[in-house]
Design a protein around this motif. Sequence first.
Motif, PDB file in Angstrom:
ATOM      1  N   GLN A  42      38.994 -68.543 -24.308  1.00  0.00           N
ATOM      2  CA  GLN A  42      39.809 -67.506 -24.725  1.00  0.00           C
ATOM      3  C   GLN A  42      40.483 -65.561 -24.602  1.00  0.00           C
ATOM      4  O   GLN A  42      41.073 -65.174 -25.114  1.00  0.00           O
ATOM      5  CB  GLN A  42      40.279 -68.206 -25.934  1.00  0.00           C
ATOM      6  CG  GLN A  42      40.132 -68.696 -26.385  1.00  0.00           C
ATOM      7  CD  GLN A  42      40.098 -69.394 -27.409  1.00  0.00           C
ATOM      8  OE1 GLN A  42      40.388 -68.282 -28.811  1.00  0.00           O
ATOM      9  NE2 GLN A  42      39.577 -71.140 -27.232  1.00  0.00           N
ATOM     10  N   SER A  77      29.093 -61.375 -26.064  1.00  0.00           N
ATOM     11  CA  SER A  77      29.633 -62.340 -26.527  1.00  0.00           C
ATOM     12  C   SER A  77      31.078 -63.012 -26.093  1.00  0.00           C
ATOM     13  O   SER A  77      31.666 -62.038 -24.457  1.00  0.00           O
ATOM     14  CB  SER A  77      30.177 -62.126 -28.120  1.00  0.00           C
ATOM     15  OG  SER A  77      29.416 -61.605 -28.508  1.00  0.00           O
ATOM     16  N   ASN A  78      30.559 -64.456 -25.823  1.00  0.00           N
ATOM     17  CA  ASN A  78      31.868 -65.622 -25.911  1.00  0.00           C
ATOM     18  C   ASN A  78      31.676 -64.941 -24.286  1.00  0.00           C
ATOM     19  O   ASN A  78      32.925 -64.241 -23.660  1.00  0.00           O
ATOM     20  CB  ASN A  78      32.742 -64.789 -26.000  1.00  0.00           C
ATOM     21  CG  ASN A  78      32.431 -65.040 -26.969  1.00  0.00           C
ATOM     22  OD1 ASN A  78      31.693 -66.090 -27.900  1.00  0.00           O
ATOM     23  ND2 ASN A  78      33.244 -64.436 -28.552  1.00  0.00           N
ATOM     24  N   ALA A  90      32.434 -58.165 -24.707  1.00  0.00           N
ATOM     25  CA  ALA A  90      32.420 -59.722 -24.863  1.00  0.00           C
ATOM     26  C   ALA A  90      34.000 -59.811 -24.245  1.00  0.00           C
ATOM     27  O   ALA A  90      34.791 -59.003 -23.998  1.00  0.00           O
ATOM     28  CB  ALA A  90      32.830 -59.583 -26.292  1.00  0.00           C
ATOM     29  N   ASN A  91      33.954 -61.116 -24.405  1.00  0.00           N
ATOM     30  CA  ASN A  91      35.348 -62.409 -24.373  1.00  0.00           C
ATOM     31  C   ASN A  91      35.563 -61.906 -22.946  1.00  0.00           C
ATOM     32  O   ASN A  91      36.472 -61.744 -22.422  1.00  0.00           O
ATOM     33  CB  ASN A  91      36.618 -61.733 -25.062  1.00  0.00           C
ATOM     34  CG  ASN A  91      35.973 -62.305 -26.207  1.00  0.00           C
ATOM     35  OD1 ASN A  91      35.061 -63.396 -27.021  1.00  0.00           O
ATOM     36  ND2 ASN A  91      36.298 -60.808 -27.949  1.00  0.00           N
TER      37      ASN A  91
HETATM   38  C1  LIG Z   1      33.561 -64.778 -29.954  1.00  0.00           C
HETATM   39  O1  LIG Z   1      34.468 -65.633 -30.080  1.00  0.00           O
HETATM   40  C2  LIG Z   1      34.087 -66.360 -31.413  1.00  0.00           C
HETATM   41  C3  LIG Z   1      34.872 -67.764 -31.520  1.00  0.00           C
HETATM   42  O2  LIG Z   1      36.445 -68.002 -30.557  1.00  0.00           O
HETATM   43  C4  LIG Z   1      35.240 -65.171 -32.129  1.00  0.00           C
HETATM   44  O3  LIG Z   1      34.831 -66.199 -33.516  1.00  0.00           O
HETATM   45  C5  LIG Z   1      33.998 -64.053 -31.993  1.00  0.00           C
HETATM   46  O4  LIG Z   1      35.221 -63.035 -32.825  1.00  0.00           O
HETATM   47  C6  LIG Z   1      34.053 -64.271 -30.704  1.00  0.00           C
HETATM   48  N1  LIG Z   1      32.821 -62.385 -30.596  1.00  0.00           N
HETATM   49  C7  LIG Z   1      33.252 -61.348 -30.359  1.00  0.00           C
HETATM   50  C8  LIG Z   1      32.531 -60.332 -30.144  1.00  0.00           C
HETATM   51  O5  LIG Z   1      34.811 -60.873 -30.018  1.00  0.00           O
END
Ligand SMILES: *[C@@H]1O[C@H](CO)[C@@H](O)[C@H](O)[C@H]1NC(C)=O
Length: 417
Positions: free
Chosen positions: A32, A163-164, A139-140
């Motif tokens: 995402q 993360s992610n 992240a992401n």
């Molecule tokens: C990682 O993805 C999850 C699920 O979409 C989300 O809830 C979470 O906030 C994300 N982590 C970061 C650090 O952005």
Amino acid sequence: MKLFPLLLLFTAAITSSSALLAFPGAEGFGAQSTGGRGGSVYIVTNLNDSGSGSFRDAVSQPNRIVVFALGGLITITSRIVVSSHITIAGQTAPGQGITVYGNGVSYSAASNTITRYIRYRMGKTGDSGKDAITIANGANMIFDHVSVSWGRDETFSINGDVSNITISDSIIAQGLETHSCGGLIQTDGGVSIIRTLYIDNQTRNPKVKGVNEFVNNVVYNWGGGGGYIAGDSEGPSEANILNNIFISGPSTTIHPFTRGNANFHTYVSNNYYDPDQDGTLNGWILSATTDNYSGVDFQSAKYNYPTVGTLLSPTDALSKVKASAGASKSRDRVDSYLINTELASLGKVGALITDPTVSPMNGPGPITGGTAPTDTDNDGIPDAYETAHGTNPNANDSASIASNGYANIENYINSLV
Ligand SMILES: *[C@@H]1O[C@H](CO)[C@@H](O)[C@H](O)[C@H]1NC(C)=O
Ligand SMILES: *[C@@H]1O[C@H](CO)[C@@H](O)[C@H](O)[C@H]1NC(C)=O
Ligand SMILES: *[C@@H]1O[C@H](CO)[C@@H](O)[C@H](O)[C@H]1NC(C)=O
Ligand SMILES: *[C@@H]1O[C@H](CO)[C@@H](O)[C@H](O)[C@H]1NC(C)=O
Ligand SMILES: *[C@H]1O[C@H](CO)[C@@H](O)[C@H](O)[C@H]1NC(C)=O
């Protein structure tokens, strides 16, 4: 009864519009990532190391969708740092696309990046002790159809408060001696490695700790340091390891799984191993009881991670990786050699390398430049596409958000591959 599938479809449509994918088909923890959506469009117009129109300049500021008006080799001296909210659409480059060579690229402290169809080849002129791609925090991010090689420390390393992340359909190759590493993948924030080739690295193909899914990958010709290193740590890990294929090569002397312990909690299934280096695919599915996953703690159920839409058999994963891993819109000589000469030999050809500028790799080029299609309004979307898809070929409308939620230029970018 007939209504039931329709209701399911309806629900799926709602879900996907509330969480737009980085691109159609994006999978895993980084699926995402939003990249530069909502920002502006930056067109890379030269192969210079720096300055206006360069790749370095393009990624130096956040909120950009970066496209390329030319292909070729971008030779960099210092490392490039990628900002947050950046989309790098290497598939827009004409000719054989883009190779960034000479040093590495950092995504540390970035968030929301989408990187597709580009080659990052560090080489021995890169900074000592640095990785070809580094993420130390952030992240992401999604890396899709990326070819990364010749790291001096790790080749693709994710280590820290990260993360992610998704790495999909990519090639992680030939970490340079004497370190020669695929990469550390160590974070509790979630990393998906999907349909990716690890090839010709002495060790860490990859070394995993934390929250991870490793699905439909091919690991070829790992060295004596290890294939998939399972934690090797007091820290806890929770990993799914599904439907991968491990093929020994001339540099391989040990089992694909090493250095696990009871802190490495993992659901394993359907991992194929062909150790005999005889040019034929004649291995077996590793058994948790008669083969050794190096002392890991087996789980009876999969961790509930965002995963692939279609789980391939290990041998189908091999075919898929051969056909399309890396910056495969136009494969360069390096990836062609790795896939067609080494991987296709099924164990007979492969080597750890110290110097990518000599035979058999002979450096990162040449990369043909090609000719960009006509783009009258210079907004990054060619006239022909604008005319065919109802955007204005005479106005700067590429960054505008279309009715499907993507920027106009993302719809163009996504149509290319
Ligand atoms: C990682 O993805 C999850 C699920 O979409 C989300 O809830 C979470 O906030 C994300 N982590 C970061 C650090 O952005
Ligand atoms: C790119 O580099 C070339 C050669 O050094 C130089 O002539 C040109 O001005 C540079 N282009 C830009 C936009 O800086
Ligand atoms: C499997 O590996 C672990 C750790 O390396 C070792 O302690 C154990 O004895 C091995 N088991 C078998 C059956 O080889
Ligand atoms: C298009 O518009 C954006 C935002 O208004 C601007 O940043 C960009 O420089 C413009 N591009 C061209 C080619 O005019
Ligand atoms: C991995 O790379 C290192 C460094 O180039 C090299 O020494 C080692 O032999 C390579 N491993 C394999 C399996 O090629």
